[in-house]
Enzyme design. Structure first.
Site: not given
Ligand code: SAM
Length: 288
Positions: A105, A169
């Protein structure tokens, strides 16, 4: 300590739905002169390699972007999304026409936003945060924070230009992410009811996952442009009732035209990404 790494899942069917919706929303927003802020609360590493490393473990992209790659029968919005993925190869000077890389993203935002549209991204994983900083570090009006995106959202709203998009996400690695997503959305809308919010929700056999789309829609009752809900189901649960059957995108304050675009795109995605006869989609909208 977070175990989830999006690199294992990059380019899968859920990314296709999420990034199709994200890219169409951003295209709509840049059509107007005024800058807007994009807040990506869970950003991941930014971009991914598919031909080696984690993506090769389960080859999830083979059931996602690979099924669209190089096809000439894509509906217009799906073709625009596939072209972004292709451009990501070109921009990095990498091999094409072979599918080898996938933009997350933040990279999709980097390709579509104008230089003066602020981009604020949050990522908690140490390695992915460092990769993000390397990728986006030189972009103007960009903030890469190693902080909790749920908690940070309220400080982002309303954005200075009073135009803002939020992509939420989470990995839903911990069950509390479902409740955290809902309360961050509620609080965000309380501060800025006009925010365009995109929330990704996995379709798994878990009460929290089944309930969240409806709760998000209820949370949007004060949003001036209502909500849109898209779901793409590509596979049944496994024998033990586990597995990612598909995913939802709930868009609060959806831009005009998004419903029509998805109405044209989703049946095609069912046909191409479906892994069983029961594959289907849902598309509903509540306009205020
Ligand atoms: N949005 C990205 C994309 O579409 O390419 C993918 C994101 S992935 C599904 C979720 C990410 O959130 C992971 O890299 C994880 O390490 C991070 N994460 C988990 N909990 C979080 C939080 N509370 N705040 C920020 N990042 C977090």
């Amino acid at each position: 300590m977070l175990a989830y790494r999006h690199a294992f899942h990059a380019g899968n069917h859920a990314d296709v739905l999420k990034h199709l919706v994200l890219s169409e929303v951003l295209r709509h927003l840049v059509a107007k002169d005024k800058p807007f802020t994009l807040v990506d609360t869970h950003a991941g590493a930014g971009g991914y390699t598919l031909f080696e490393g984690p993506a090769q473990k389960k080859l999830e992209f083979e059931h996602g972007i690979a099924r669209l790659w190089g096809r000439n029968d894509l509906p217009p919005a799906v073709a625009r999304y596939a072209e972004l993925v292709r451009q990501f190869h070109g921009a990095e000077g990498k091999a094409w026409p072979r599918l080898g890389y996938y933009p997350g993203s933040p990279q999709i935002a980097n390709m579509l936003l104008r230089p003066d549209d602020p981009l604020h991204v949050y990522e908690l994983h140490t390695t992915d945060h460092r990769l993000l900083e390397e990728t986006l570090g030189s972009r103007p009006h960009t903030r890469v924070s190693k902080a909790d995106g749920f908690a940070a959202l309220k400080g982002e709203l309303p954005p200075p230009s009073k135009r803002g998009v939020v992509l939420m996400d989470p990995s839903y690695e911990i069950k509390t992410d479902y409740a955290a997503a809902l309360s961050a959305v509620r609080e965000g809308l309380r501060r800025f009811a006009q925010a365009v919010m995109l929330v990704w929700v996995p379709q798994v056999q878990l009460r929290e996952s089944v309930d969240l789309p409806q709760r998000l829609k209820s949370a949007a009752h004060g949003a001036p442009r209502g909500w849109l809900h898209a779901r793409l189901t590509v596979q049944p649960p496994d024998a033990k009732g586990f597995g990612l059957m598909g995913s939802h995108m709930v868009v609060i304050n959806p831009p005009f035209g998004l419903h029509a675009t998805l109405a044209e795109s989703l049946p095609y995605l069912v046909k191409r990404l479906g892994q069983y006869d029961g594959a289907h989609h849902l598309l509903e909208q509540h306009a205020v």
